[in-house]
Design a protein around this motif. Structure first.
Motif, PDB file in Angstrom:
ATOM      1  N   GLU A 138       9.897 -12.073   9.057  1.00  0.00           N
ATOM      2  CA  GLU A 138       8.564 -12.203   9.639  1.00  0.00           C
ATOM      3  C   GLU A 138       8.102 -10.888  10.250  1.00  0.00           C
ATOM      4  N   LEU A 139       9.040 -10.169  10.844  1.00  0.00           N
ATOM      5  CA  LEU A 139       8.718  -8.917  11.516  1.00  0.00           C
ATOM      6  C   LEU A 139       8.379  -7.804  10.528  1.00  0.00           C
ATOM      7  N   ASN A 140       9.033  -7.813   9.348  1.00  0.00           N
ATOM      8  CA  ASN A 140       8.924  -6.670   8.440  1.00  0.00           C
ATOM      9  C   ASN A 140       8.234  -6.960   7.115  1.00  0.00           C
ATOM     10  N   PHE A 141       7.979  -8.219   6.792  1.00  0.00           N
ATOM     11  CA  PHE A 141       7.493  -8.538   5.453  1.00  0.00           C
ATOM     12  C   PHE A 141       6.191  -7.802   5.121  1.00  0.00           C
ATOM     13  N   ILE A 142       5.178  -7.948   5.971  1.00  0.00           N
ATOM     14  CA  ILE A 142       3.880  -7.325   5.691  1.00  0.00           C
ATOM     15  C   ILE A 142       4.012  -5.814   5.627  1.00  0.00           C
ATOM     16  N   ALA A 143       4.752  -5.247   6.574  1.00  0.00           N
ATOM     17  CA  ALA A 143       4.912  -3.792   6.596  1.00  0.00           C
ATOM     18  C   ALA A 143       5.618  -3.301   5.337  1.00  0.00           C
ATOM     19  N   LEU A 144       6.688  -4.002   4.917  1.00  0.00           N
ATOM     20  CA  LEU A 144       7.398  -3.600   3.701  1.00  0.00           C
ATOM     21  C   LEU A 144       6.526  -3.770   2.468  1.00  0.00           C
ATOM     22  N   LEU A 145       5.733  -4.841   2.423  1.00  0.00           N
ATOM     23  CA  LEU A 145       4.842  -5.056   1.286  1.00  0.00           C
ATOM     24  C   LEU A 145       3.824  -3.922   1.184  1.00  0.00           C
ATOM     25  N   VAL A 146       3.203  -3.607   2.307  1.00  0.00           N
ATOM     26  CA  VAL A 146       2.187  -2.544   2.299  1.00  0.00           C
ATOM     27  C   VAL A 146       2.812  -1.202   1.944  1.00  0.00           C
ATOM     28  N   THR A 147       3.962  -0.886   2.546  1.00  0.00           N
ATOM     29  CA  THR A 147       4.584   0.405   2.249  1.00  0.00           C
ATOM     30  C   THR A 147       5.026   0.478   0.789  1.00  0.00           C
ATOM     31  N   SER A 148       5.505  -0.610   0.228  1.00  0.00           N
ATOM     32  CA  SER A 148       5.908  -0.607  -1.185  1.00  0.00           C
ATOM     33  C   SER A 148       4.699  -0.421  -2.093  1.00  0.00           C
ATOM     34  N   VAL A 149       3.603  -1.099  -1.757  1.00  0.00           N
ATOM     35  CA  VAL A 149       2.392  -0.964  -2.572  1.00  0.00           C
ATOM     36  C   VAL A 149       1.838   0.457  -2.491  1.00  0.00           C
ATOM     37  N   THR A 150       1.788   1.018  -1.284  1.00  0.00           N
ATOM     38  CA  THR A 150       1.259   2.378  -1.154  1.00  0.00           C
ATOM     39  C   THR A 150       2.171   3.398  -1.837  1.00  0.00           C
ATOM     40  N   THR A 151       3.484   3.200  -1.727  1.00  0.00           N
ATOM     41  CA  THR A 151       4.415   4.105  -2.413  1.00  0.00           C
ATOM     42  C   THR A 151       4.244   4.003  -3.919  1.00  0.00           C
ATOM     43  N   SER A 152       4.131   2.774  -4.431  1.00  0.00           N
ATOM     44  CA  SER A 152       3.908   2.589  -5.864  1.00  0.00           C
ATOM     45  C   SER A 152       2.598   3.223  -6.305  1.00  0.00           C
ATOM     46  N   PHE A 153       1.563   3.060  -5.490  1.00  0.00           N
ATOM     47  CA  PHE A 153       0.280   3.656  -5.851  1.00  0.00           C
ATOM     48  C   PHE A 153       0.368   5.172  -5.872  1.00  0.00           C
ATOM     49  N   GLY A 154       1.135   5.733  -4.955  1.00  0.00           N
ATOM     50  CA  GLY A 154       1.330   7.184  -4.969  1.00  0.00           C
ATOM     51  C   GLY A 154       1.965   7.642  -6.273  1.00  0.00           C
ATOM     52  N   PHE A 155       2.970   6.908  -6.739  1.00  0.00           N
ATOM     53  CA  PHE A 155       3.588   7.251  -8.021  1.00  0.00           C
ATOM     54  C   PHE A 155       2.626   7.026  -9.183  1.00  0.00           C
ATOM     55  N   LEU A 156       1.812   5.976  -9.106  1.00  0.00           N
ATOM     56  CA  LEU A 156       0.857   5.705 -10.176  1.00  0.00           C
ATOM     57  C   LEU A 156      -0.200   6.795 -10.284  1.00  0.00           C
ATOM     58  N   MET A 157      -0.394   7.558  -9.214  1.00  0.00           N
ATOM     59  CA  MET A 157      -1.311   8.696  -9.279  1.00  0.00           C
ATOM     60  C   MET A 157      -0.875   9.718 -10.322  1.00  0.00           C
ATOM     61  N   MET A 158       0.399   9.702 -10.671  1.00  0.00           N
ATOM     62  CA  MET A 158       0.881  10.633 -11.689  1.00  0.00           C
ATOM     63  C   MET A 158       0.278  10.356 -13.057  1.00  0.00           C
ATOM     64  N   ASN A 159      -0.375   9.192 -13.227  1.00  0.00           N
ATOM     65  CA  ASN A 159      -1.057   8.924 -14.492  1.00  0.00           C
ATOM     66  C   ASN A 159      -2.196   9.897 -14.727  1.00  0.00           C
ATOM     67  N   ALA A 160      -2.636  10.586 -13.687  1.00  0.00           N
ATOM     68  CA  ALA A 160      -3.668  11.607 -13.857  1.00  0.00           C
ATOM     69  C   ALA A 160      -3.100  12.892 -14.441  1.00  0.00           C
ATOM     70  N   SER A 161      -1.768  12.998 -14.523  1.00  0.00           N
ATOM     71  CA  SER A 161      -1.138  14.192 -15.059  1.00  0.00           C
ATOM     72  C   SER A 161      -1.375  14.301 -16.561  1.00  0.00           C
ATOM     73  N   VAL A 162      -1.408  15.529 -17.064  1.00  0.00           N
ATOM     74  CA  VAL A 162      -1.562  15.758 -18.500  1.00  0.00           C
ATOM     75  C   VAL A 162      -0.221  15.690 -19.220  1.00  0.00           C
ATOM     76  N   SER A 163       0.865  15.580 -18.461  1.00  0.00           N
ATOM     77  CA  SER A 163       2.198  15.529 -19.059  1.00  0.00           C
ATOM     78  C   SER A 163       2.633  14.077 -19.233  1.00  0.00           C
ATOM     79  N   PRO A 164       2.879  13.618 -20.463  1.00  0.00           N
ATOM     80  CA  PRO A 164       3.326  12.232 -20.676  1.00  0.00           C
ATOM     81  C   PRO A 164       4.622  11.911 -19.943  1.00  0.00           C
ATOM     82  N   VAL A 165       5.512  12.889 -19.812  1.00  0.00           N
ATOM     83  CA  VAL A 165       6.786  12.643 -19.141  1.00  0.00           C
ATOM     84  C   VAL A 165       6.564  12.359 -17.658  1.00  0.00           C
ATOM     85  N   LEU A 166       5.663  13.107 -17.024  1.00  0.00           N
ATOM     86  CA  LEU A 166       5.360  12.857 -15.619  1.00  0.00           C
ATOM     87  C   LEU A 166       4.675  11.509 -15.444  1.00  0.00           C
TER      88      LEU A 166
END
Length: 513
Positions: A56-84
């Motif tokens: 109860e104490l950490n669920f929302i915080a962990l969910l938000v941090t996981s989503v924001t971290t994932s979104f940060g990685f998904l920003m790499m889709n703007a890269s011109v390198s397929p490997v990145l």
């Protein structure tokens, strides 16, 4: 190792870092669950009650941090390198899987494993965090201008970094590949640039007008300080013209007529041994030809400057011909610059999405906006420090902004969620700061140590892009913790003075006293 094989080796070295990265991030999630679990046990709860408490104490915080971290990685889709792009997508999926396992498998394991806790240790930890909170509260008016000065200085230094990739220097001195490359560099040069001409007509490359233009370009290329050797068909034509005229030195020049040039080329091709044809240099219709320039090792900025000089020369001396400038070094020179530009273009969108998620999670637009300051500052200061360490941004370093943006948000989310919980229960900003430090401070510095250690291991790699990525990411993460422990509380104490609508606290035992 050839250039093509080298590029494959480079790309495989990038993707091999994903498991280590995901392991580090998964451990960070588990730290928060386990810390809350032990905290509950110290408050006299049973194992099941402590598990429910930490979820109860950490669920929302962990969910938000996981989503924001994932979104940060998904920003790499703007890269011109397929490997990145693949790196970012794989990491984003892995982060969400780690979140699911941390709230399902980990609590199940905690439920069946006996745990012994020592109240004295918890009290010491609480007291140390409380002492830090008291110091920050007492000095917050000094902390904020000092922090602002550090960020401003970091911004100035950050702007001094130069985008520069030098392929040979991707391997540390002393490695087998670097020794071979340095030897080849001293003997011949290990950077190549190819210029392909298309005359757009059959037998066009045997026209005297074209050959003279190509001859002039070859001589100009030899005059460039970067050039060691130029491989061009005009060398063959000059030599053939001399051979068919009694090897007289004055005939070492372009043939006088189109017909003579065509005959020379035909006889030369017919005399070549099997497997040594000129298909790698001219096309079958004799309409296009390739010129290869062998140069000393160049950084991406030097390579782009060389390319621009060639384009300027072509625009003035050969505007009637189509041409392309290619090669592996040229490709990597543009990838770094284009990748950084694409990351910067998507950065405002990332900040908007992440701030929106924080506003929704914290249910406060004020806290969501405030959180952007300590979330952006570590990247600014980190790149400022990077100028002092290296001053050059390569392909791997260019993705640090998108990769770490989602990670550094994690500490802010956990801190602000506990701060808001205290404020909603009627506490003052000072008491809410104390509550946040006591309840989540220990977990924050433990996760920071875990993350920084994980990236530090990557920093020991002999492959420079991986080591640069690990070192800069570790620096940014450590600075993020300092920002959340010092800058964020100072901002909250000065800006968040309003009275929150009080709610009944469901867990009154969550006190720092």
């Amino acid at each position: 190792m050839g250039l093509l094989g080298w590029s494959g080796h480079y790309l495989s070295n990038i993707t091999v870092g994903v498991p280590m990265l995901l392991l580090t991030l998964a451990v960070a999630d588990c730290v928060h669950i386990i810390t809350g679990y032990i905290h509950g046990l110290h408050r006299g709860k049973s194992q099941k009650e402590a598990i429910a408490y930490t979820l109860e104490l950490n669920f929302i915080a962990l969910l938000v941090t996981s989503v924001t971290t994932s979104f940060g990685f998904l920003m790499m889709n703007a890269s011109v390198s397929p490997v990145l792009v693949d790196f970012g997508n794989l990491a984003a999926v892995g982060v969400m899987i780690a979140f699911v396992l941390s709230i399902t498998l980990l609590p199940a394991l905690l439920a069946i494993m006996p745990v012994k806790v020592t109240a004295t240790n918890m009290e010491v930890d609480d007291q140390s965090m409380l002492s830090l909170a008291e110091w920050v509260i007492a000095h917050h008016r000094k902390i904020l201008p000092f922090s602002a000065l550090i960020v401003l200085l970091g911004a100035v230094l950050m702007m001094q970094n130069q985008l520069n990739d030098e392929l040979v220097k991707y391997f540390n001195e002393g490695s087998e590949y670097r020794e071979d490359a340095d030897f080849f560099e001293n003997q011949v040069g290990n950077t190549t640039l190819s210029i392909t001409f298309d005359t757009q007509q059959d037998q066009g490359i045997t026209k005297v007008e074209f050959l003279k233009t190509l001859d002039t370009l070859t001589e100009w290329l030899y005059e460039q300080p970067e050039t060691n050797h130029v491989s061009s068909i005009v060398d063959v034509m000059r030599r053939l013209n001399k051979n068919f005229n009694g090897d007289q030195p004055e005939y070492y020049r372009i043939p006088d007529t189109d017909e003579l040039a065509a005959q020379y080329l035909l006889m030369y091709e017919m005399s070549l041994p099997y497997g040594l044809d000129m298909n790698s240099r001219i096309d079958i219709g004799k309409s296009a030809v390739r010129v290869t320039v062998i140069m000393k090792s160049l950084g991406s900025q030097e390579m782009i400057a060389m390319e621009e000089r060639i384009r300027d020369w072509m625009a003035v001396n050969a505007p009637q011909y189509n041409y392309t400038i290619t090669d592996l070094a040229v490709m990597f020179a543009h990838i770094g610059a284009t990748n950084m530009a694409s990351m910067l273009v998507t950065l405002p969108l990332a900040l908007l999405v992440i701030s929106s998620l924080l506003i929704l999670a914290l249910r406060s637009w004020r806290l969501g906006i405030i959180s952007l300051i300590p979330n952006c500052s570590p990247i600014i200061v980190g790149f400022g420090i990077w100028f002092l360490i290296s001053g050059e941004i390569n392909l791997a370093v260019s993705v640090v902004i998108s990769m770490t943006l989602g990670i550094v948000v994690d500490d802010s989310v956990h801190f602000l969620s506990k701060y808001r919980t205290a404020r909603m229960s009627g506490k003052s900003p000072e008491d809410a700061i104390r509550y946040a430090f006591v309840t989540v401070g220990r977990a924050l510095w433990v996760t920071t140590v875990v993350l920084a250690t994980g990236f530090s291991i990557l920093a020991t790699s002999e492959f420079v892009p991986n080591s640069s990525l690990g070192l800069l990411s570790g620096v940014v993460i450590v600075i993020a913790l300092l920002g959340d422990f010092f800058m964020l509380p100072a901002i909250l104490l000065l800006t968040d003075r309003k009275v929150y609508q009080k709610k009944v606290q469901k867990h009154p035992e969550r006190q720092y006293e």
